[in-house]
Design an enzyme around this catalytic site. Sequence first.
Site, PDB file in Angstrom:
ATOM      1  N   HIS A 252       1.558   5.441  -0.722  1.00  0.00           N
ATOM      2  CA  HIS A 252       1.077   6.803  -0.921  1.00  0.00           C
ATOM      3  C   HIS A 252       2.042   7.524  -1.849  1.00  0.00           C
ATOM      4  CE1 HIS A 252      -2.188   7.230   2.222  1.00  0.00           C
ATOM      5  NE2 HIS A 252      -1.787   5.972   2.325  1.00  0.00           N
TER       6      HIS A 252
ATOM      7  N   CYS B 122      -3.851   9.778   5.774  1.00  0.00           N
ATOM      8  CA  CYS B 122      -4.121   9.281   7.114  1.00  0.00           C
ATOM      9  C   CYS B 122      -4.372  10.443   8.068  1.00  0.00           C
ATOM     10  CB  CYS B 122      -2.942   8.442   7.618  1.00  0.00           C
ATOM     11  SG  CYS B 122      -3.137   7.855   9.317  1.00  0.00           S
TER      12      CYS B 122
ATOM     13  N   HIS C 192       0.867  -1.177   0.000  1.00  0.00           N
ATOM     14  CA  HIS C 192       0.000   0.000   0.000  1.00  0.00           C
ATOM     15  C   HIS C 192       0.898   1.219   0.000  1.00  0.00           C
ATOM     16  CE1 HIS C 192      -3.734   2.204   1.420  1.00  0.00           C
ATOM     17  NE2 HIS C 192      -2.794   3.066   1.769  1.00  0.00           N
TER      18      HIS C 192
END
Length: 303
Positions: free
Chosen positions: A212, A243, A210
């Site tokens: 970003h 987040c 995952h």
Amino acid sequence: MPVPEVGIPAVSIREVGPRDGLQIEDPVSLAEKLRLVEALAATGVSRIEATSFVSPRAVPALADAELLAAELHQWPGIEFSALVAGIGGAKRAVAAGMKTVEYVVSASNGHSEANTRSTTEQATERIGEVVRIVHDAGGRVEVIVATAWDCPFDGPTDSDRVLWIAEQAKEFGADQFSIADTIGTATPGRVGRLIDAVGERVGDIGLGVHFHNTRGAGLACALTAVQHGVRNLDASTGGLGGCPFAPGASGNIATEELVYMLEDMGIATGIDLDASIRAAAVAEEIVGHAVPSNLLRAGDRKR
């Protein structure tokens, strides 16, 4: 290392826009979220992270988790998942009918305490109970390690912490394991090294990533992960996301951009690029501001 066009026939992309993509946005209506899910379903994606069962005070944008979960039966061909940060969230998720649950553990204490008010060790100790709750309900559990490379509070993350969590996840019976670059600081070299090390620990339970795109290296990191054997990747429509408990964290890699890159390299994703671009446009309409996706602005080169 073999070139991707020869050695990698296909990967699986999980769309995280409805959860990670919306969690730092102003709350949008349930109807608008369902419109987004419908647009994403039309892309052919087989996995969607739909929501998160966390405190509605902490993440008001996802306060309607149960209501959204109740509508997901409309798309029976998609594996929907929900993220939880503790035992209470796991109980809520299975009660709402979720069959795939992601339990997040922060590798750094600073982020763990900001996110869950507990240390990494305490959060890791809960893996077994979360697995038991979900397995008893006939579901699957994925353990996701946040701040796997760097933490906004503690700085660089010691890879041994990630490896220890991986070992614990496997021992407690997790069905899947993923590592997340929560604040978008990873670079391909560090990605490759950590994936190789983690892969040796988790073995056959499967590994996901995952990323970003905070510093523009998200797609490069994703490709590196694929070249190092990862076949499960997260991405968010339009590049939305971030987040709320990690200062400076911005959007995920954009689903349509990841699809564009991989498909052009001969790596199948099962996702229709034109439909994915249309979904990003829907996401932009829903949040009411421009999304980070370059591909949404530029379009597919074939046009």
